[in-house]
Write a protein that holds these residues in place. Structure first.
Motif, PDB file in Angstrom:
ATOM      1  N   PRO A 157      30.369  33.676  36.543  1.00 12.46           N
ATOM      2  CA  PRO A 157      30.248  34.305  37.873  1.00 12.46           C
ATOM      3  C   PRO A 157      30.402  33.305  39.015  1.00 12.46           C
ATOM      4  O   PRO A 157      31.050  33.600  40.027  1.00 12.46           O
ATOM      5  CB  PRO A 157      28.845  34.921  37.851  1.00 12.46           C
ATOM      6  N   LEU A 158      29.818  32.107  38.853  1.00 11.65           N
ATOM      7  CA  LEU A 158      29.970  31.086  39.888  1.00 11.65           C
ATOM      8  C   LEU A 158      31.415  30.616  39.978  1.00 11.65           C
ATOM      9  O   LEU A 158      31.926  30.333  41.066  1.00 11.65           O
ATOM     10  CB  LEU A 158      29.038  29.906  39.598  1.00 11.65           C
ATOM     11  N   GLY A 159      32.070  30.517  38.833  1.00 16.20           N
ATOM     12  CA  GLY A 159      33.469  30.116  38.834  1.00 16.20           C
ATOM     13  C   GLY A 159      34.336  31.127  39.573  1.00 16.20           C
ATOM     14  O   GLY A 159      35.212  30.752  40.362  1.00 16.20           O
ATOM     15  N   ILE A 160      34.104  32.427  39.319  1.00 17.49           N
ATOM     16  CA  ILE A 160      34.867  33.467  40.008  1.00 17.49           C
ATOM     17  C   ILE A 160      34.584  33.428  41.508  1.00 17.49           C
ATOM     18  O   ILE A 160      35.490  33.587  42.330  1.00 17.49           O
ATOM     19  CB  ILE A 160      34.541  34.850  39.417  1.00 17.49           C
ATOM     20  N   LEU A 161      33.299  33.201  41.863  1.00 17.90           N
ATOM     21  CA  LEU A 161      32.948  33.071  43.282  1.00 17.90           C
ATOM     22  C   LEU A 161      33.722  31.921  43.918  1.00 17.90           C
ATOM     23  O   LEU A 161      34.274  32.042  45.022  1.00 17.90           O
ATOM     24  CB  LEU A 161      31.448  32.852  43.436  1.00 17.90           C
ATOM     25  N   GLY A 162      33.773  30.787  43.212  1.00 20.38           N
ATOM     26  CA  GLY A 162      34.530  29.644  43.725  1.00 20.38           C
ATOM     27  C   GLY A 162      36.007  29.959  43.885  1.00 20.38           C
ATOM     28  O   GLY A 162      36.635  29.577  44.875  1.00 20.38           O
ATOM     29  N   ALA A 163      36.577  30.705  42.909  1.00 23.07           N
ATOM     30  CA  ALA A 163      37.993  31.067  42.992  1.00 23.07           C
ATOM     31  C   ALA A 163      38.255  31.998  44.180  1.00 23.07           C
ATOM     32  O   ALA A 163      39.276  31.879  44.863  1.00 23.07           O
ATOM     33  CB  ALA A 163      38.434  31.739  41.690  1.00 23.07           C
ATOM     34  N   LEU A 164      37.320  32.925  44.437  1.00 21.07           N
ATOM     35  CA  LEU A 164      37.474  33.829  45.582  1.00 21.07           C
ATOM     36  C   LEU A 164      37.411  33.063  46.905  1.00 21.07           C
ATOM     37  O   LEU A 164      38.204  33.311  47.819  1.00 21.07           O
ATOM     38  CB  LEU A 164      36.380  34.906  45.546  1.00 21.07           C
ATOM     39  N   ILE A 165      36.460  32.116  46.968  1.00 22.89           N
ATOM     40  CA  ILE A 165      36.365  31.282  48.170  1.00 22.89           C
ATOM     41  C   ILE A 165      37.634  30.457  48.340  1.00 22.89           C
ATOM     42  O   ILE A 165      38.178  30.329  49.445  1.00 22.89           O
ATOM     43  CB  ILE A 165      35.127  30.370  48.095  1.00 22.89           C
ATOM     44  N   LEU A 196      43.677  25.624  45.472  1.00 27.98           N
ATOM     45  CA  LEU A 196      42.264  25.815  45.787  1.00 27.98           C
ATOM     46  C   LEU A 196      41.520  26.759  44.838  1.00 27.98           C
ATOM     47  O   LEU A 196      40.378  26.471  44.465  1.00 27.98           O
ATOM     48  CB  LEU A 196      42.103  26.280  47.236  1.00 27.98           C
ATOM     49  N   PRO A 197      42.092  27.908  44.429  1.00 32.06           N
ATOM     50  CA  PRO A 197      41.338  28.764  43.491  1.00 32.06           C
ATOM     51  C   PRO A 197      40.978  28.049  42.195  1.00 32.06           C
ATOM     52  O   PRO A 197      39.843  28.148  41.722  1.00 32.06           O
ATOM     53  CB  PRO A 197      42.304  29.939  43.244  1.00 32.06           C
ATOM     54  N   MET A 198      41.922  27.295  41.615  1.00 33.27           N
ATOM     55  CA  MET A 198      41.652  26.565  40.371  1.00 33.27           C
ATOM     56  C   MET A 198      40.611  25.483  40.587  1.00 33.27           C
ATOM     57  O   MET A 198      39.670  25.333  39.804  1.00 33.27           O
ATOM     58  CB  MET A 198      42.941  25.935  39.846  1.00 33.27           C
ATOM     59  N   VAL A 199      40.780  24.713  41.646  1.00 39.73           N
ATOM     60  CA  VAL A 199      39.882  23.590  41.902  1.00 39.73           C
ATOM     61  C   VAL A 199      38.452  24.075  42.155  1.00 39.73           C
ATOM     62  O   VAL A 199      37.488  23.543  41.591  1.00 39.73           O
ATOM     63  CB  VAL A 199      40.386  22.755  43.104  1.00 39.73           C
ATOM     64  N   LEU A 200      38.307  25.101  42.992  1.00 37.27           N
ATOM     65  CA  LEU A 200      36.955  25.586  43.303  1.00 37.27           C
ATOM     66  C   LEU A 200      36.338  26.356  42.138  1.00 37.27           C
ATOM     67  O   LEU A 200      35.118  26.364  41.984  1.00 37.27           O
ATOM     68  CB  LEU A 200      36.981  26.452  44.562  1.00 37.27           C
ATOM     69  N   PHE A 201      37.154  26.988  41.304  1.00 36.32           N
ATOM     70  CA  PHE A 201      36.617  27.596  40.075  1.00 36.32           C
ATOM     71  C   PHE A 201      35.980  26.510  39.214  1.00 36.32           C
ATOM     72  O   PHE A 201      34.853  26.667  38.743  1.00 36.32           O
ATOM     73  CB  PHE A 201      37.730  28.305  39.303  1.00 36.32           C
ATOM     74  N   GLU A 202      36.702  25.402  39.006  1.00 38.50           N
ATOM     75  CA  GLU A 202      36.170  24.305  38.191  1.00 38.50           C
ATOM     76  C   GLU A 202      34.951  23.670  38.850  1.00 38.50           C
ATOM     77  O   GLU A 202      33.975  23.321  38.179  1.00 38.50           O
ATOM     78  CB  GLU A 202      37.254  23.249  37.969  1.00 38.50           C
ATOM     79  N   PHE A 203      34.996  23.530  40.179  1.00 37.32           N
ATOM     80  CA  PHE A 203      33.891  22.893  40.896  1.00 37.32           C
ATOM     81  C   PHE A 203      32.616  23.720  40.779  1.00 37.32           C
ATOM     82  O   PHE A 203      31.529  23.189  40.553  1.00 37.32           O
ATOM     83  CB  PHE A 203      34.259  22.710  42.369  1.00 37.32           C
ATOM     84  N   PHE A 204      32.731  25.033  40.890  1.00 40.00           N
ATOM     85  CA  PHE A 204      31.560  25.901  40.829  1.00 40.00           C
ATOM     86  C   PHE A 204      31.084  26.115  39.391  1.00 40.00           C
ATOM     87  O   PHE A 204      29.885  26.197  39.138  1.00 40.00           O
ATOM     88  CB  PHE A 204      31.857  27.261  41.475  1.00 40.00           C
ATOM     89  N   SER A 205      32.014  26.221  38.448  1.00 43.09           N
ATOM     90  CA  SER A 205      31.616  26.507  37.065  1.00 43.09           C
ATOM     91  C   SER A 205      31.202  25.254  36.312  1.00 43.09           C
ATOM     92  O   SER A 205      30.444  25.332  35.339  1.00 43.09           O
ATOM     93  CB  SER A 205      32.761  27.188  36.313  1.00 43.09           C
ATOM     94  N   ARG A 206      31.696  24.097  36.737  1.00 40.15           N
ATOM     95  CA  ARG A 206      31.397  22.825  36.058  1.00 40.15           C
ATOM     96  C   ARG A 206      31.708  22.899  34.567  1.00 40.15           C
ATOM     97  O   ARG A 206      30.940  22.449  33.716  1.00 40.15           O
ATOM     98  CB  ARG A 206      29.919  22.452  36.248  1.00 40.15           C
ATOM     99  N   ASP A 207      32.856  23.496  34.228  1.00 40.16           N
ATOM    100  CA  ASP A 207      33.221  23.667  32.829  1.00 40.16           C
ATOM    101  C   ASP A 207      34.674  23.257  32.642  1.00 40.16           C
ATOM    102  O   ASP A 207      35.439  23.171  33.602  1.00 40.16           O
ATOM    103  CB  ASP A 207      33.030  25.124  32.411  1.00 40.16           C
ATOM    104  N   LYS A 208      35.056  23.030  31.379  1.00 37.21           N
ATOM    105  CA  LYS A 208      36.442  22.720  31.069  1.00 37.21           C
ATOM    106  C   LYS A 208      37.316  23.933  31.341  1.00 37.21           C
ATOM    107  O   LYS A 208      36.845  25.069  31.397  1.00 37.21           O
ATOM    108  CB  LYS A 208      36.579  22.319  29.594  1.00 37.21           C
ATOM    109  N   THR A 209      38.598  23.689  31.515  1.00 37.67           N
ATOM    110  CA  THR A 209      39.537  24.781  31.752  1.00 37.67           C
ATOM    111  C   THR A 209      39.489  25.780  30.603  1.00 37.67           C
ATOM    112  O   THR A 209      39.447  25.396  29.433  1.00 37.67           O
ATOM    113  CB  THR A 209      40.965  24.228  31.891  1.00 37.67           C
ATOM    114  N   SER A 210      39.469  27.066  30.923  1.00 41.33           N
ATOM    115  CA  SER A 210      39.434  28.122  29.912  1.00 41.33           C
ATOM    116  C   SER A 210      40.525  29.139  30.194  1.00 41.33           C
ATOM    117  O   SER A 210      41.090  29.191  31.291  1.00 41.33           O
ATOM    118  CB  SER A 210      38.073  28.820  29.921  1.00 41.33           C
TER     119      SER A 210
END
Length: 305
Positions: A157-165, A196-210
Motif C-alpha cells: 500500500p505504501l508503495g502504491i501511494l508512492g507511485a501515485l505521488i 518518478l512512479p518507480m522511484v517513489l514506489f521503491e522509496f516508500f515500499s523499501r523493497d526489491k523490484t517486484s
C-alpha cells in the motif's frame, strides 16, 4: 581424512576456489555455490536462486532436492538455499556423490528457468548457540511452509501511494517544463515523469523490484503520458486562442489534426518521445528485475557514491 583433506578431495571433482581451508566457492552448472562446515560439523552447500526475478517455488526446490542422494535435508528462506549432510565418512566416494548431487541440483533448477543470484550468504547460528541442527532445520522448514509463494510486498500500500505521488508530481513537472516550448525541456520533463512512479514506489515500499511494482507503475505511467499530453495540448490551445475555455480546448485536442490546427507529425511527436523514454526505462528495470540486479534507487545511490 581431516576436513581440509576432504575439501581437497572434493575440489578435485568440483574445481572450485578455496576461501579458507574449510570453505570452497565456485560455479557449477551456472549456479554459484559455497561449500563449508557449519559450527556443528555438518557439511553445507549454499546457493541462492531466482525465477525471472521472483522468489523460488517450494515445490520446485523440493523436486530438485528429492533427486539427491548425499544431502539429507535442506532449507529455503527467500531465495537462499542450504543443503545439509552429515559427514561421517568423508572419503573419495562421498566427494563424488556430493559432486553428482550438486550437478543434478543445478541441472534441474536450470531446466525450470532458475538463475543464480550473487549476494552475501545469510548469517548462520554462532557456535555459542545451543540449538541442535535438527532444531535449526525444523524451524527453518516450518517458516518455509508458512510462507506464501510469491507473496505481495509487505509495504505494497505504501508503495502504491508512492507511485501515485510520483505520477502526480511527474505529471506536474512535465507540464510545467513543456510550457517553455523547448524540445529539450520537454524531453527532460518526460524522463523525470516516467521515472518518478518507480522511484517513489521503491522509496516508500523499501523493497526489491517486484512484478507487482512493475505492473502498477507501468499502468500509471501510461495513464500519465496519455492524460498529460492531452493537458499540454489543452494549455497550448488556450494560449493560441484567447476566447477558448479549458473544457473546449480539452475536448478539441483529439480533433486538432482533422481541423488542421496542427500537423500529424507535430501531434504524434510527443507520444514518440514519451513512449521511447518509457520503453528505455522499463527495459532497464525489467532486465535488472529478471537478473536480480540493482533497483533504480540502488543505481542512483551507487552513482552518488
Amino acid at each position: 581424512m581431516d576436513r581440509y583433506g576432504f575439501m581437497v578431495e572434493l575440489n578435485n571433482y568440483l574445481g572450485f576456489t578455496f576461501k579458507n581451508p574449510e570453505k570452497l566457492a565456485g560455479n557449477l552448472g551456472g549456479f554459484e555455490y559455497e561449500i563449508y562446515y557449519s559450527e556443528i560439523g555438518e557439511l553445507v552447500a549454499y546457493t541462492n536462486v531466482r525465477l525471472f526475478g521472483d522468489l523460488p517455488y517450494e515445490d520446485h526446490i523440493k523436486s530438485a532436492f528429492d533427486k539427491l542422494t548425499a544431502f539429507k535435508s535442506y532449507t529455503l528462506n527467500d531465495d537462499n538455499i542450504e543443503l545439509y549432510m552429515n559427514v561421517s565418512d568423508n572419503g573419495e566416494e562421498v566427494a563424488f556423490s556430493i559432486t553428482e548431487d550438486l550437478t543434478s541440483f543445478s541441472a534441474t533448477l536450470s531446466s525450470m528457468g532458475y538463475k543464480t543470484v550473487e549476494k552475501e550468504k545469510p548469517v548462520t547460528a554462532s557456535s555459542g548457540e545451543t540449538k541442535t541442527v535438527y532444531d535449526i532445520v525444523k524451524e527453518q522448514q516450518e517458516e518455509s511452509r508458512k510462507a506464501i509463494m510469491h507473496p505481495l510486498p509487505d509495504r505494497l500500500p505504501l508503495g502504491i501511494l508512492g507511485a501515485l505521488i510520483g505520477t502526480a508530481a511527474g505529471l506536474g513537472i512535465w507540464i510545467l517544463l513543456s510550457m517553455t516550448n523547448y524540445v529539450y525541456t520537454f524531453v527532460i520533463g518526460i524522463v523525470v515523469a516516467v521515472m518518478l512512479p518507480m522511484v517513489l514506489f521503491e522509496f516508500f515500499s523499501r523493497d526489491k523490484t517486484s512484478s507487482v511494482q512493475i505492473g502498477v507503475c507501468m499502468f500509471l505511467t501510461l495513464f500519465m503520458i496519455i492524460f498529460g499530453d492531452r493537458l499540454i495540448w489543452t494549455f497550448d490551445l488556450m494560449r493560441w486562442y484567447s476566447d477558448i475555455t479549458f473544457s473546449q480546448a480539452f475536448y478539441e485536442v483529439p480533433y486538432m489534426i482533422e481541423d488542421e490546427i496542427v500537423e500529424a507529425f507535430s501531434y504524434y511527436e510527443d507520444f514518440i518521445i514519451a513512449f521511447s523514454a518509457m520503453a528505455i526505462l522499463y527495459f532497464i528495470v525489467i532486465k535488472n528485475y529478471i537478473s536480480g540486479k540493482n533497483t533504480l534507487l540502488e543505481i542512483f545511490s551507487a552513482r552518488k557514491r
